[in-house]
Design an enzyme around this catalytic site. Structure first.
Site, mmCIF file in Angstrom:
data_model
loop_
_atom_site.group_PDB
_atom_site.id
_atom_site.type_symbol
_atom_site.label_atom_id
_atom_site.label_comp_id
_atom_site.label_asym_id
_atom_site.label_seq_id
_atom_site.Cartn_x
_atom_site.Cartn_y
_atom_site.Cartn_z
ATOM 1 N N GLU A 128 -27.904 -23.820 1.621
ATOM 2 C CA GLU A 128 -28.682 -24.511 0.602
ATOM 3 C C GLU A 128 -29.579 -25.525 1.311
ATOM 4 O O GLU A 128 -29.429 -25.752 2.519
ATOM 5 C CB GLU A 128 -27.749 -25.202 -0.389
ATOM 6 C CG GLU A 128 -26.859 -24.228 -1.154
ATOM 7 C CD GLU A 128 -25.942 -24.908 -2.163
ATOM 8 O OE1 GLU A 128 -26.026 -26.153 -2.305
ATOM 9 O OE2 GLU A 128 -25.152 -24.192 -2.808
ATOM 10 N N ALA A 131 -27.190 -27.908 2.781
ATOM 11 C CA ALA A 131 -25.891 -27.369 3.215
ATOM 12 C C ALA A 131 -26.125 -26.119 4.040
ATOM 13 O O ALA A 131 -26.338 -25.029 3.503
ATOM 14 C CB ALA A 131 -25.016 -27.051 2.005
ATOM 15 N N TRP A 157 -32.448 -19.392 2.818
ATOM 16 C CA TRP A 157 -32.243 -18.541 3.985
ATOM 17 C C TRP A 157 -31.366 -17.321 3.682
ATOM 18 O O TRP A 157 -30.534 -16.933 4.490
ATOM 19 C CB TRP A 157 -31.626 -19.328 5.148
ATOM 20 C CG TRP A 157 -32.354 -20.577 5.519
ATOM 21 C CD1 TRP A 157 -31.881 -21.845 5.474
ATOM 22 C CD2 TRP A 157 -33.711 -20.670 5.975
ATOM 23 N NE1 TRP A 157 -32.846 -22.738 5.869
ATOM 24 C CE2 TRP A 157 -33.987 -22.032 6.199
ATOM 25 C CE3 TRP A 157 -34.722 -19.747 6.221
ATOM 26 C CZ2 TRP A 157 -35.221 -22.501 6.640
ATOM 27 C CZ3 TRP A 157 -35.953 -20.202 6.665
ATOM 28 C CH2 TRP A 157 -36.193 -21.555 6.877
ATOM 29 N N GLU A 242 -18.065 -10.755 11.163
ATOM 30 C CA GLU A 242 -19.510 -10.995 11.073
ATOM 31 C C GLU A 242 -20.036 -11.548 12.389
ATOM 32 O O GLU A 242 -21.138 -11.179 12.827
ATOM 33 C CB GLU A 242 -19.801 -11.963 9.919
ATOM 34 C CG GLU A 242 -21.263 -12.016 9.491
ATOM 35 C CD GLU A 242 -22.122 -12.959 10.313
ATOM 36 O OE1 GLU A 242 -23.364 -12.891 10.202
ATOM 37 O OE2 GLU A 242 -21.558 -13.768 11.087
ATOM 38 N N GLN A 279 -37.404 -7.070 46.208
ATOM 39 C CA GLN A 279 -36.140 -7.766 45.968
ATOM 40 C C GLN A 279 -36.197 -8.695 44.764
ATOM 41 O O GLN A 279 -35.220 -8.830 44.025
ATOM 42 C CB GLN A 279 -35.729 -8.572 47.209
ATOM 43 C CG GLN A 279 -34.888 -7.784 48.191
ATOM 44 C CD GLN A 279 -34.249 -8.685 49.242
ATOM 45 O OE1 GLN A 279 -34.615 -9.847 49.394
ATOM 46 N NE2 GLN A 279 -33.281 -8.151 49.974
#
Length: 389
Positions: A128, A131, A157, A242, A279
């Site tokens: 939120e 939050a 989000w 998850e 290299q």
């Protein structure tokens, strides 16, 4: 201790690789250019092939395999792009697993078969405006009303926002402070009172729609409760898988960067010989390979050990170590890939710059890198740290 895949795991991985590399690169490029999600018809194909139910129960149409098998499939999709892999991530390691573990029998019987067939998509809505990392500050409420609940709040989000069909929505069932009143409730896209903000313009993650959700007096029945008040800890316990999915998305981007860089450096010539003969290039390729292999081993350890854990899920410690390490190395590996490819690495037509942009998202999503480090420290000392005092 056996680090070899079984014949069945190898066959599953090879099937996923063959499909992903034959069917998805062109689509992935279009999704990156035009910023649209996996089309419904392709989702149905994912379902027909069994890719959306690898570790989901057979009674709902899944394959009933383990988490290692699920992550092997996810890696093959994510090596093509995170966007084409996102529905696989959500089904095998994300919010679908929350429904599978905590939802009622009726909820599982309705939603899991739809997801496994590729007909519906489930998103999680947690953050939120005030939050995010401090998730227990969330203000979205689900108030009892007759035989159901009225939900109000505002979510930020949400990956899949406005596109997904179902939303596992973290909410506060009571006014008890902190985590005590928090649980999760299932909302649907077309419910009255659900509205979605504009599509967010992000640095990467094109093809993964992200939007705010405004929830105004949305009425749902008692059957939509996934976890009631006081279940925040239970919800977080399911987050280990998850984290492994997030880590796999990161590691796969790094693995794809290594594969492309290795091929490029054997084809590109300078001073009359392939640049892999120098290299300085060899050192970079070796660093990339070490990081990718280490990340994969950490992820597979967490997944393989999950069977011995309560609930059959990866532990906080092992999943946090895997996520944190993979989130860090993908940024390093894609940057090295861009460096060895020079101008071609920086050019939009060749894909490496997209990998670099996507690489930064996973160390923010699903718990930032530094949050994983506090998880690791807490697991080592055996107690959580109060960040509010």
């Amino acid at each position: 201790m056996d680090f070899q895949l079984t014949d069945e795991q190898r066959e599953l991985r090879d099937t996923a690789r063959k499909f992903a590399r034959a069917e998805l690169p062109k689509l992935a490029r279009e999704m990156e250019e035009k910023d649209f999600p996996v089309p419904h018809e392709m989702l149905l194909t994912y379902g027909e092939m069994g890719f959306l139910g690898v570790n989901l129960p057979e009674e709902y149409g899944g394959l009933g395999l383990g988490h290692v098998e699920a992550l092997l499939v996810l890696e093959e999709f994510a090596q093509v792009s995170n966007a084409v892999a996102f529905p696989v991530f959500e089904a095998l390691t994300g919010p679908v697993r929350t429904i599978e573990r905590f939802g009622s029998d009726a909820m599982k019987a309705k939603i899991l078969p739809e997801v496994i067939r590729g007909e519906k998509i489930v998103a999680v809505s947690m953050s939120e405006p005030d939050a995010g990392t401090a998730l227990t500050d969330l203000k979205t409420t689900a108030r009892a009303d007759g035989n159901g609940y009225v939900v109000n709040g505002y979510k930020r989000w949400t990956s899949g926002g406005g596109h997904s069909d179902y939303y596992v929505t973290y909410c506060r069932y009571s006014d008890e402070p902190g985590a005590k009143g928090i649980g999760a409730i299932l909302l649907e896209k077309d419910m009255a009172g659900m509205s979605f903000g504009k599509r967010e313009e992000l640095m990467g993650f094109r093809g993964i729609p992200t939007a705010d959700i405004s929830i105004e007096d949305v009425r749902v029945g008692e059957e939509n409760v996934i976890v009631g008040a006081g279940g925040f800890g239970r919800l977080m316990s399911a987050f280990g898988l998850e984290r492994c999915g997030n880590a796999t998305q990161s590691m796969a981007v790094a693995a794809a960067a290594l594969e492309q860089a290795l091929a490029y450096t054997q084809e590109r010539e300078a001073f009359g010989k392939p640049i892999v003969d120098f290299q300085a290039v060899q050192m970079k390729l070796a660093e990339m390979a070490m990081k990718v292999d280490a990340a994969r081993l950490l992820i597979h350890r967490a997944a393989a050990n999950s069977a011995a854990n309560e609930g059959g899920l990866p532990s906080v410690y092992e999943s946090s170590v895997a996520k944190c390490f993979a989130n860090e190395i993908v940024r390093e590996v894609t940057a090295l890939g861009m460096q060895v490819m020079g101008g071609y690495g920086y050019h939009k037509d060749y894909g490496m710059e997209q990998r670099l942009r996507d690489a930064y998202a996973w160390g923010i999503a699903g718990g930032a890198i530094d949050v994983q480090k506090t998880n690791i420290a807490a697991a080592m000392v055996g107690r959580r740290f109060n960040q509010r005092k």
